[in-house]
Design a protein around this motif. Sequence first.
Motif, PDB file in Angstrom:
ATOM      1  N   ILE A 358       1.660  45.935  58.518  1.00 53.23           N
ATOM      2  CA  ILE A 358       2.514  44.895  57.931  1.00 53.23           C
ATOM      3  C   ILE A 358       2.092  44.620  56.493  1.00 53.23           C
ATOM      4  CG2 ILE A 358       3.162  42.456  58.019  1.00 53.23           C
ATOM      5  CD1 ILE A 358       3.113  42.649  61.056  1.00 53.23           C
ATOM      6  N   THR A 359       0.805  44.280  56.301  1.00 54.19           N
ATOM      7  CA  THR A 359       0.320  43.928  54.960  1.00 54.19           C
ATOM      8  C   THR A 359       0.517  45.060  53.979  1.00 54.19           C
ATOM      9  OG1 THR A 359      -1.354  42.508  55.970  1.00 54.19           O
ATOM     10  CG2 THR A 359      -1.656  43.079  53.664  1.00 54.19           C
ATOM     11  N   ASP A 360       0.196  46.298  54.404  1.00 54.73           N
ATOM     12  CA  ASP A 360       0.306  47.437  53.491  1.00 54.73           C
ATOM     13  C   ASP A 360       1.499  48.330  53.813  1.00 54.73           C
ATOM     14  OD1 ASP A 360      -0.704  48.275  55.882  1.00 54.73           O
ATOM     15  OD2 ASP A 360      -2.324  49.488  55.048  1.00 54.73           O
ATOM     16  N   ALA A 361       2.491  47.778  54.513  1.00 53.99           N
ATOM     17  CA  ALA A 361       3.695  48.541  54.820  1.00 53.99           C
ATOM     18  C   ALA A 361       4.559  48.691  53.574  1.00 53.99           C
ATOM     19  CB  ALA A 361       4.490  47.847  55.926  1.00 53.99           C
ATOM     20  N   SER A 362       5.403  49.683  53.569  1.00 55.30           N
ATOM     21  CA  SER A 362       6.337  49.848  52.458  1.00 55.30           C
ATOM     22  C   SER A 362       7.328  48.690  52.459  1.00 55.30           C
ATOM     23  CB  SER A 362       7.074  51.179  52.582  1.00 55.30           C
ATOM     24  OG  SER A 362       7.962  51.135  53.693  1.00 55.30           O
ATOM     25  N   GLN A 363       7.902  48.435  51.301  1.00 55.11           N
ATOM     26  CA  GLN A 363       8.860  47.338  51.191  1.00 55.11           C
ATOM     27  C   GLN A 363      10.064  47.572  52.096  1.00 55.11           C
ATOM     28  OE1 GLN A 363       8.306  44.562  49.618  1.00 55.11           O
ATOM     29  NE2 GLN A 363      10.278  43.668  50.189  1.00 55.11           N
ATOM     30  N   GLU A 364      10.486  48.816  52.206  1.00 52.83           N
ATOM     31  CA  GLU A 364      11.634  49.142  53.055  1.00 52.83           C
ATOM     32  C   GLU A 364      11.343  48.852  54.515  1.00 52.83           C
ATOM     33  OE1 GLU A 364      14.409  53.017  54.253  1.00 52.83           O
ATOM     34  OE2 GLU A 364      12.807  53.193  52.764  1.00 52.83           O
ATOM     35  N   ASP A 365      10.170  49.295  54.996  1.00 51.52           N
ATOM     36  CA  ASP A 365       9.804  49.033  56.392  1.00 51.52           C
ATOM     37  C   ASP A 365       9.645  47.546  56.652  1.00 51.52           C
ATOM     38  OD1 ASP A 365       9.825  51.638  57.299  1.00 51.52           O
ATOM     39  OD2 ASP A 365       7.753  52.010  56.722  1.00 51.52           O
ATOM     40  N   ARG A 366       9.052  46.844  55.688  1.00 46.13           N
ATOM     41  CA  ARG A 366       8.852  45.403  55.841  1.00 46.13           C
ATOM     42  C   ARG A 366      10.199  44.683  55.954  1.00 46.13           C
ATOM     43  NH1 ARG A 366       4.422  42.097  54.291  1.00 46.13           N
ATOM     44  NH2 ARG A 366       4.746  40.118  55.383  1.00 46.13           N
ATOM     45  N   GLU A 367      11.153  45.055  55.129  1.00 44.34           N
ATOM     46  CA  GLU A 367      12.464  44.415  55.160  1.00 44.34           C
ATOM     47  C   GLU A 367      13.195  44.714  56.461  1.00 44.34           C
ATOM     48  OE1 GLU A 367      14.345  45.823  51.654  1.00 44.34           O
ATOM     49  OE2 GLU A 367      13.249  44.474  50.301  1.00 44.34           O
ATOM     50  N   ARG A 368      13.068  45.933  56.958  1.00 45.92           N
ATOM     51  CA  ARG A 368      13.702  46.285  58.239  1.00 45.92           C
ATOM     52  C   ARG A 368      13.144  45.439  59.371  1.00 45.92           C
ATOM     53  NH1 ARG A 368      12.207  51.805  59.502  1.00 45.92           N
ATOM     54  NH2 ARG A 368      13.638  51.606  61.279  1.00 45.92           N
ATOM     55  N   LEU A 369      11.828  45.295  59.384  1.00 46.50           N
ATOM     56  CA  LEU A 369      11.198  44.510  60.434  1.00 46.50           C
ATOM     57  C   LEU A 369      11.613  43.041  60.341  1.00 46.50           C
ATOM     58  CD1 LEU A 369       9.206  44.209  62.771  1.00 46.50           C
ATOM     59  CD2 LEU A 369       7.367  44.021  61.099  1.00 46.50           C
ATOM     60  N   GLU A 370      11.640  42.509  59.130  1.00 47.47           N
ATOM     61  CA  GLU A 370      11.989  41.098  58.956  1.00 47.47           C
ATOM     62  C   GLU A 370      13.440  40.839  59.359  1.00 47.47           C
ATOM     63  OE1 GLU A 370      11.041  39.883  55.003  1.00 47.47           O
ATOM     64  OE2 GLU A 370       8.856  40.032  55.325  1.00 47.47           O
ATOM     65  N   ARG A 371      14.348  41.752  59.016  1.00 45.21           N
ATOM     66  CA  ARG A 371      15.748  41.571  59.406  1.00 45.21           C
ATOM     67  C   ARG A 371      15.900  41.564  60.920  1.00 45.21           C
ATOM     68  NH1 ARG A 371      16.844  45.163  55.039  1.00 45.21           N
ATOM     69  NH2 ARG A 371      16.966  46.905  56.523  1.00 45.21           N
ATOM     70  N   ALA A 372      15.176  42.472  61.573  1.00 37.69           N
ATOM     71  CA  ALA A 372      15.255  42.530  63.027  1.00 37.69           C
ATOM     72  C   ALA A 372      14.699  41.263  63.664  1.00 37.69           C
ATOM     73  CB  ALA A 372      14.489  43.752  63.542  1.00 37.69           C
TER      74      ALA A 372
END
Length: 392
Positions: A358-372
């Motif tokens: 999470i902390t060092d995830a890519s911005q794209e992966d972070r946004e996908r997770l947050e949207r879900a």
Amino acid sequence: MSSPAPRGWLVGHHAIFLVFGYMLSGWAGYGCYFATASNPSFAWRFPLSLQCLSPLLLLVGSPWMPRSPRWLISKGKLEEARTVLHKLRASPEDPNDIAAKEEFYQIIDQLKLDEQKLKATGRSVWVSIWTKPSYRKRMIMGFLIQWAAEFGGPLIINNYGVILYTNLGQTGAMWADATSVFKQPLLLSALWLTTAGLIYNPGGAWLHDRVNSRRWMFMIGTAGCLVTTACLSAMIAQYAGTTNQVGNGFGVFFIFLYLAFQGTGCDTTMYLWVSEIFPTEIRSIGMGFSLFGQFASTIILLQTAPIGFAQVVWKYFLVVICWCAVFLPIIYFYFPETTRLTLEEISQKFGDDVAVHITDASQEDRERLERALEKGEDISTIHAGGDMKALG
């Protein structure tokens, strides 16, 4: 319970309040000195009774302490863990509690992965702590951190400060009356502890969240202990027992300067570092073993210091100086950086797999997770970090 960003400040309070207790004892000792002539019983009974205050506060406050969310999840108490996390991470800037949801998701997946890995080995936790390389490194590192911080000598000065100040000529009465004499060594000891409790330890806790390096904080603190202890030894060797006020004064100065490095760079760092390097399943074992290192070094130094001062005087400090010199390269070459990572992500620093980044995830992966998480969708296919299988 702390999130990565403020962990230095929050966990650093452990060291702050430890030294605050020392500070209280220093001033209680100074105050009770005046009662030794008129009421000798009070002079030792009151400091002992004062020790009841802190455990009483701990006892009264304990019912309001939440249980660790990681421990709750490991025991299958998911709803209680979710509630605790949401309370801990609640923020006006995060109205949808995304931070708590991400962490809850990450903890569950990491605990599942760690459990699978442990079962695959067929070994118990107590065997794995010494047979699994990443666990063994953590155990050794935790022990050395606590050992090193205490073997750097803070309790020598704390417990035998009156002897040190007396050797440096700080024995004169500043004023006197018919019943009492104000002793400089007692005052200096109390002031030394006050600077730690009010300045250096809080400063170290505050710096940890801004410097962003446990390693460099510890290395600078250890190097400072080495230099200031060497300078103190030189002052004692050259001026102890003489009437040279400047030389003796510099000896006192180096005692206080020592604390600037030890309290700021080492004292807060040791508790912070060992609290975050162990995974959930061995955290209690690892913390206990680390503290064993702290108290083992304490016993050795405090039992030998009076003998050393009597037999070899300033040369006793060579024990501390040599240890600091040996330990500095160990920190640099073998201790990983853990700043601003979640407790689950720190595992990667020791060669273990991380289920969810999470902390060092890519911005794209972070946004996908947050949207879900915001939509309450099934997140079993979301891979924040993308390198390990996700929850489910």
